[in-house]
Design a protein around this motif. Structure first.
Motif, PDB file in Angstrom:
ATOM      1  N   MET A  78       0.811  -1.210   0.000  1.00 28.70           N
ATOM      2  CA  MET A  78       0.000   0.000   0.000  1.00 28.70           C
ATOM      3  C   MET A  78       0.852   1.272   0.000  1.00 28.70           C
ATOM      4  O   MET A  78       0.316   2.375   0.106  1.00 28.70           O
ATOM      5  CB  MET A  78      -0.943   0.023   1.206  1.00 28.70           C
ATOM      6  N   LEU A  92       0.837   5.033   0.636  1.00 27.48           N
ATOM      7  CA  LEU A  92      -0.259   5.452   1.516  1.00 27.48           C
ATOM      8  C   LEU A  92      -0.060   4.885   2.909  1.00 27.48           C
ATOM      9  O   LEU A  92      -0.270   5.560   3.903  1.00 27.48           O
ATOM     10  CB  LEU A  92      -1.594   4.972   0.944  1.00 27.48           C
ATOM     11  N   ALA A  93       0.289   3.640   2.971  1.00 30.11           N
ATOM     12  CA  ALA A  93       0.553   3.015   4.257  1.00 30.11           C
ATOM     13  C   ALA A  93       1.725   2.075   4.072  1.00 30.11           C
ATOM     14  O   ALA A  93       1.544   1.054   3.449  1.00 30.11           O
ATOM     15  CB  ALA A  93      -0.663   2.229   4.734  1.00 30.11           C
ATOM     16  N   PRO A  94       2.909   2.405   4.535  1.00 35.34           N
ATOM     17  CA  PRO A  94       3.310   3.592   5.280  1.00 35.34           C
ATOM     18  C   PRO A  94       3.172   4.873   4.453  1.00 35.34           C
ATOM     19  O   PRO A  94       3.444   4.867   3.264  1.00 35.34           O
ATOM     20  CB  PRO A  94       4.771   3.327   5.625  1.00 35.34           C
ATOM     21  N   PHE A  95       2.764   5.912   5.134  1.00 30.28           N
ATOM     22  CA  PHE A  95       2.487   7.170   4.469  1.00 30.28           C
ATOM     23  C   PHE A  95       3.790   7.912   4.202  1.00 30.28           C
ATOM     24  O   PHE A  95       4.543   8.197   5.122  1.00 30.28           O
ATOM     25  CB  PHE A  95       1.580   8.012   5.362  1.00 30.28           C
TER      26      PHE A  95
END
Lengths: 369, 530, 397
Positions: free
Chosen positions: B476, B479-482
């Motif tokens: 992800m 986004l996650a980690p942002f």
């Protein structure tokens, strides 16, 4: 794979987890309802107390940066007493997780799932949480980052819609401090301090996973500040929309507030927004308590494969959540009268402060010797 | 009968030879040296390859005196090249030395080809022979000359068939390994573009190449790709899908963790971001890794169009993804659990339409969705001419007859159509097919628990997505980690000049992408009279 | 692997077995669009009338699915409570009554005078009810008749009612929409009484359920939103009508747009002002412990109709018109306040105002608030701003 063996979370992730955790179930219920229109003040007072408590937990973390709460309580209080304390904390975490799960299940049953058994509602939620915790805190943290965005987008659009529907009547927040300062302080000490801010004690279990320890203090305080302000604003909006009387009578004031949104003849009946928020909030609150219980158990009983504990402890939480109370009012009375005084105060405030004194004495002895 | 006799005869002939029996044993290592006599060598090749008649063996004389033989695979080797640069050139030689120098001279002079080298054992010889190279044996030497005469029949470079674009290059990868590498090299003329190749597949001996830009690609990821490819020990690699399934991080997921495309421009942009491309011979699909979730929603045109338009379209696409994922589930949840959420007039309208429908909403939705999936599948595999007929039947059956017969409600048809169209708007097929699968799961959840089920299903999906990794990179990301710096190319595409850095988790160290002050601005000294 | 599969199967089973508890198909529901509550002959019981929509009879789109027949059907139940009534109706009706789309709840005067709060409690408690359902009082007729009448234009009569109130609130200001929440809030509050719009039938009430009537150009019978019901001690007391009702709206700041007029040079209603924006502020004061209130209303508008020779291009004349209008509105408002004080019924929430501004004093006052309210001194000031004069300046008259 070339990732580090030990799980680590970044300061951003910690921040997000704290905010989601704090706001988790507290935004949903009528927090500090006894203070009526001054609920938001009680929340801000609670937040101030929360800062103090977090500093206590943080100080302990500074003494033992590699150890969790269950780890250093053994170091400070000796093996036997330490183990007892750790064990109490594990039970505490499990119990609180179960309480939140119950809150959450009751909410759903009360609002739209009248005929569905509570067990099924809770079991479904628990399955998803077990899966997340099984994957580890890193995955929970990453999920947090993603859902944090979702929550904020939903919250801001909800806020705009409430204003656009012309629901806010700020005069409902008056008179200011009607019940008097003492009453507000009383609400703060019995409710808003321990719930949600005192529940930060669970992060004493999570702080050692932070990859940059020096940020722990700043991130923690900032997160408490943000969540405290958010909760206070939400409650103030609830009171402004519903009036203090309805606010204190509605079990889920936010739901009532959202259901009053009527915008452009088409955007209305947005209860699903509330459901979305409640599911996400409940997910993180239960998930974090659950994770703390799992790693605590692993540590006390020297269990190597932590993830194998997820399923049994998850099932325990599920069944505890069903059996703690026979009816919703009973559950709420327990939550308002018994839990804060006999459970939150000792576990969140008294024991950590005692441990801090113990740690201080031990470390002073060490340095002098 | 005659053949049988011939076979028998040859067998007896080989029997005379000392080592022959051993070589015929199955499982025997073949890294044995060649024979002395050219004739023996060619006979052995014929024998080993089961007398396949696409293996051409020819005896010839170099400079009219030295006995030699050539062997090549018809169809893979270019016979014109062979006749012109090997056979003719061998005949035309006039002064050939004698003795040991013959081989060297033959290699350097008689064979007028670009890429010429020596082979000394069978283990090297067979793969070369079977990939289109020509082997030249000379009497008296236990080695052979191998000349590159590869000129297999290949498809011309054509337009991509899967990821079309209005603006942008129109060439696509083909089945030929060499063409594919050349398409990439033509675009990135940097000495740092490295190609490592290997053969994977015990039987198929497929050429597989790892391409990356040295200095940009993360060394750890390149190493990871290398080791994962080397681990593969299978008989065959027929398509990039084989490799993809054998090197992905997690098998039990519906999400693709390796990107595949037939567009060279996409692969080049990936290479420049620090990703690793895996090129497989025999397929026009080139893999790129690591792949992150959001990448599957980025179409190549996003970068060719101006940023504002690209952003709008990209957001539209993500909306389409959500629609195709949850539209039928939401329909089910609304009509069977949360009727209060439908605006009154619409609720009554839907109720009126559903009045005569014999199925519950869930069954109705399921029937329609499955019918649609069958139609799509049928249209996909059929010859193009018949495919048209299928869509006509489908449109009539679903769109008209079913509604008129009162089997399904018109709203349901609308929902299914919106879902299908939204699904077509997904730029990569890999994620579109994932959506189709997950949609059914969400429909079941919606039918059992309404919105609560849908929400839990989506959270489960998000947790699962967050737990995935592609070659060590969180799926992800960013986004996650942002990662704040990399948000410029996620939902909103910032102007190109603002892409100052490469994706941080993918290109590890060499992050800087461009010089300062790339933002275009009118020149100060320009003509201002106009 | 096998264990994981087992887990998946177990979860799947929970899901499938779990489904259907709360599942209801749209076609199993009867949408109750309006509820009428009357007092039954038998003293302890209510007479509930449910207006249920028949979706099939509502014409849809061009294809004309659905069509002929009456769009609604009503059921009546006589029972002690709404739930009991619902059960009674279910016995005669094949579908489950569904309240989430209920647009209006109409109470008969008799019920409003006695036990309205019993019904409201259920409506507020039951999550299926939207708290945004509008509440109305049937004026001079039975609530049952209101709920049973057919209307032109809007296919569903309940929709017509709720739209009518909205239009009335938005264009005339003589009545306004009050939802369940607001009524309950006013009932609970010690410093406020509810004021609920009334609805009545013009024409012969008994013939309202015939479809033929709708085919006439001039309707023999129709619904009309009219008047405000004033409550005292949570019970219906009396009606305020016409301009006085608008006076209440002015004080409550419920007027969005309306038309005000004044006489000019002896001619009545000579100048009409279309109000496009209006705002009301109430301030409270304590003079030696006696509460007094000041209502200040300000509005902007456009001249819409002139029946006398007025030179609208002259700013001085405009100012004079403003003055005249101001006194007109002031009178309207004072009339309304006096009527309420005569009851006495604090529909304006003056008590709440005191509560918010002087919480300590409120504790003393709240026991005898009705009396205090009737004695309270209320002053009104009105500011009218004429912004435009329509598309002609001088009248041709």
């Amino acid at each position: 794979m070339y990732e580090v063996n030990k799980v680590k979370i970044s300061p951003t992730q910690l921040f997000v987890l704290i905010v989601l955790f704090e706001m988790g179930s507290s935004i949903v219920v009528s927090l500090g309802a006894e203070a009526k229109q001054d609920a938001w003040i009680a929340i801000l007072f609670g937040m101030a107390g929360g800062f103090g408590l977090y500093l206590v937990y943080h100080r302990l973390y500074m003494y033992y940066p590699d150890l969790t709460l269950t780890g250093y309580s053994k170091k400070i209080a000796g093996k036997l007493v330490g183990n007892i304390i750790s064990f109490l904390y594990i039970i505490y975490f499990i119990y609180i997780a179960a309480r939140v799960l119950r809150d959450f299940g009751e909410l759903l049953v009360m609002t739209s799932y009248t005929f569905t058994p509570l067990l099924i509602i809770n079991a479904l939620m628990m399955l998803v949480i077990i899966y997340a915790v099984y994957k580890g805190i890193e995955v929970v943290a990453r999920t947090g980052e993603l859902l944090f965005l979702v929550v904020y987008i939903v919250a801001i659009s909800g806020f705009i819609l409430i204003i656009a529907s012309g629901l806010i009547d700020l005069s409902n927040l008056k008179p200011f401090m009607e019940t008097g300062f003492v009453a507000v302080i009383k609400v703060t000490l019995t409710q808003t301090l321990t719930f949600p801010f005192g529940e930060m004690v669970v992060f004493a279990m999570l702080l050692p996973t932070l990859n940059k320890p020096k940020y722990a203090k700043k991130v923690g305080l900032m997160a408490i500040l943000l969540s405290g302000i958010n909760i206070a604003i939400t409650m103030a909006i609830n009171v402004a929309v519903l009036g203090p009387d309805l606010y204190s009578r509605a079990p889920f004031p936010l739901l009532t507030t959202i259901s009053k949104i009527e915008f452009a003849e088409f955007i209305e009946r947005l209860d699903v927004f509330f459901l979305l928020y409640a599911v996400i909030g409940g997910f993180f609150k239960i998930g974090i308590f659950f994770y703390a219980a799992v790693i605590g158990t692993a540590e006390v009983f020297n269990f190597k494969e932590t993830e194998k504990l997820c399923f049994p402890i998850g099932i325990i939480i599920l069944f505890v959540s069903i059996s703690i109370a026979a009816s919703y009012p009973e559950h709420i009375i327990e939550g308002l009268d018994i839990v804060p005084i006999y459970l939150h105060w000792p576990m969140q405030i008294i024991i950590p402060i005692l441990l801090l004194i113990g740690a201080y004495l031990r470390n002073r002895n060490k340095t002098s010797a | 009968m005659l053949n049988w006799f011939k076979k028998e005869k040859r067998k007896t002939k080989f029997d005379k030879n000392d080592n022959f029996r051993q070589r015929l044993d199955p499982g025997d290592p073949k890294n044995l040296p060649l024979f002395n006599k050219a004739q023996d060598n060619t006979d052995y090749i014929k024998h080993e390859l089961g007398n396949s008649n696409d293996i051409v063996v020819r005896q010839l004389l170099i400079a009219n005196k030295i006995k030699a033989a050539i062997a090549y695979t018809d169809g893979l080797a270019d016979s014109k090249v062979i006749s012109q640069f090997i056979v003719e050139s061998a005949h035309e030689q006039t002064d050939m030395p004698v003795g040991k120098e013959i081989f060297q001279v033959a290699k350097e002079r008689a064979v007028a080809l670009g890429d010429v080298s020596e082979v000394t054992n069978w283990d090297q010889l067979f793969p070369s022979l079977l990939s289109g190279e020509t082997i030249i044996f000379i009497d008296g030497f236990q080695k052979a000359i191998k000349g590159d005469t590869r000129g297999e029949e290949k498809r011309a470079i054509s337009e991509p068939t899967t990821q079309l674009s209005i603006r942008g290059p129109k060439d696509a990868f083909t089945e030929s390994f060499r063409t594919n590498t050349s398409l990439i090299r033509r675009r990135i003329k940097s000495p740092n573009l490295w190609l490592e190749s290997m053969k994977i597949g015990k039987v198929t001996q497929t050429d597989v190449g790892i391409m990356y830009i040295k200095g940009i690609a993360n060394e750890k990821i390149v190493e990871e790709v290398r080791t994962r490819l080397k681990r593969i020990n299978m008989d065959s690699i027929l398509e990039s899908g084989y490799i993809e399934q054998l090197i992905e991080d997690q098998t039990f997921t519906v999400f693709p963790t390796v990107y595949h495309t037939e567009r060279p421009d996409i692969i080049c942009s990936h290479l420049l971001e620090g990703r690793v491309a895996i090129i497989i011979d025999g397929t026009p699909f080139v893999l790129s890794a690591p792949a992150v979730f959001i990448q599957f929603f980025h179409a190549v045109e996003d970068y060719y169009d101006r940023f504002d338009i690209a952003t709008a379209i990209r957001l539209l696409r993500i909306l389409a993804f959500f629609i195709s994922l949850v539209a039928p589930a939401i329909y089910i949840a609304l009509t069977t659990f949360h009727q209060e959420m439908i605006p009154t007039t619409m609720a009554i309208a839907i109720a009126a339409q559903r009045e005569g429908v014999p199925f519950p909403a869930f069954i109705e939705a399921l029937i329609m969705e499955i019918t649609f999936e069958i139609l799509r599948e049928a249209g996909l595999r059929l010859p193009r001419a018949v495919g048209q007929a299928v869509s006509i039947v489908g449109a009539l059956v679903i769109g008209q007859a079913a509604v008129q017969a009162g089997l399904v409600s018109p709203v349901m048809v609308i929902v299914v159509s919106i879902t299908a169209i939204a699904n077509f708007a997904t730029p990569t097929f890999a994620i579109a097919i994932t959506t189709r699968v997950m949609r059914f799961g969400l429909m079941v959840l919606a039918a059992s628990f309404g919105f609560y089920g849908i929400l839990l299903g989506l959270i489960f999906m998000i947790v699962h997505l967050c737990s995935l990794r592609s070659f060590g990179v969180p799926y992800m990301a960013p986004l996650a980690p942002f990662i704040v710096d990399n948000q410029k190319d996620v939902f909103i595409r910032f102007p190109l000049w603002s892409f100052k850095t490469r994706p941080r988790l993918i290109a590890d160290e060499n992050i800087k992408r461009m010089g300062e002050n790339q933002q275009p601005r009118p020149s100060k000294g320009g003509n201002k009279d106009g | 692997m096998v264990r994981k599969l087992l887990l998946v199967i177990i979860c799947g089973n929970i899901l499938f077995l779990g489904g259907c508890w709360d599942k209801t198909e749209l076609t199993e529901l009867a949408f109750v669009m309006a509820i009428g509550v009357d007092k039954a002959e038998d003293d302890d019981k209510f007479e509930f009338t449910y207006q249920v929509v028949i979706p099939n009879n509502i014409p849809l789109g061009q294809s004309g699915i659905g069509g002929e027949g009456v769009p609604i059907v009503t059921f009546t139940a006589i029972s002690e409570s709404l739930i009991e009534g619902t059960r009674q109706v279910s016995e005669t009706f094949s579908r489950e009554l569904y309240y989430a789309h209920t647009a209006v709840a109409v109470f008969g005067e008799e019920v409003a005078k006695s036990r309205m709060n019993e019904v409201l409690d259920l409506m507020e408690r039951e999550p299926e009810f939207r708290t945004t359902t509008a509440v109305l009082i049937a004026k001079n007729v039975k609530a049952k008749d209101i709920v049973s009448i057919l209307t032109p234009l809007e296919k569903i009569p309940a929709e017509k009612i709720s739209k009518a109130i909205k239009v009335s609130e938005g264009r005339w200001g003589e009545s306004f929409e009050v939802d369940i929440d607001e009524v309950v809030r006013a009932l609970v509050s010690e410093g406020r009484e509810p004021a609920i719009s009334g609805i009545t039938i013009e024409g012969d009430a008994s013939s309202g359920g015939k479809k033929e009537d709708l085919e006439k150009v001039e309707l023999p019978v129709y619904l009309k939103v009219n008047g405000l019901a004033i409550f005292k001690d949570g019970k219906f007391n009396s009606w305020i009508e016409g301009k006085k009702a608008r006076g209440v709206s002015w004080v409550l700041d419920k007027v969005k747009s309306t038309v005000v007029n004044t006489e000019w040079e002896g001619k009545e209603k000579a100048v009409n002002l279309k109000v496009i924006r209006s705002n009301t502020k109430i301030t409270s004061n304590l003079n030696n412990g006696v509460p007094s209130f000041h209502v200040s209303i300000s509005m902007e508008g456009t001249i819409s109709e002139v029946k006398a020779a007025v030179d609208l291009s002259d700013p001085i004349v405009l100012m004079e018109i403003e003055k005249a209008l101001e006194s007109e509105i002031k009178q309207e408002t004072l009339d309304a306040i006096q009527t309420a004080q005569a009851v006495p019924s604090d529909v304006f929430g003056f008590g709440e105002q005191i509560h918010k501004s002087y919480p300590k004093k409120w504790k003393e006052l709240k026991g005898s608030w009705e009396e205090e309210f009737s004695k309270a001194k209320v002053t009104v000031s009105v500011d009218v701003f004429i912004r435009r004069t329509g598309s002609r300046t001088k009248s041709f008259l």
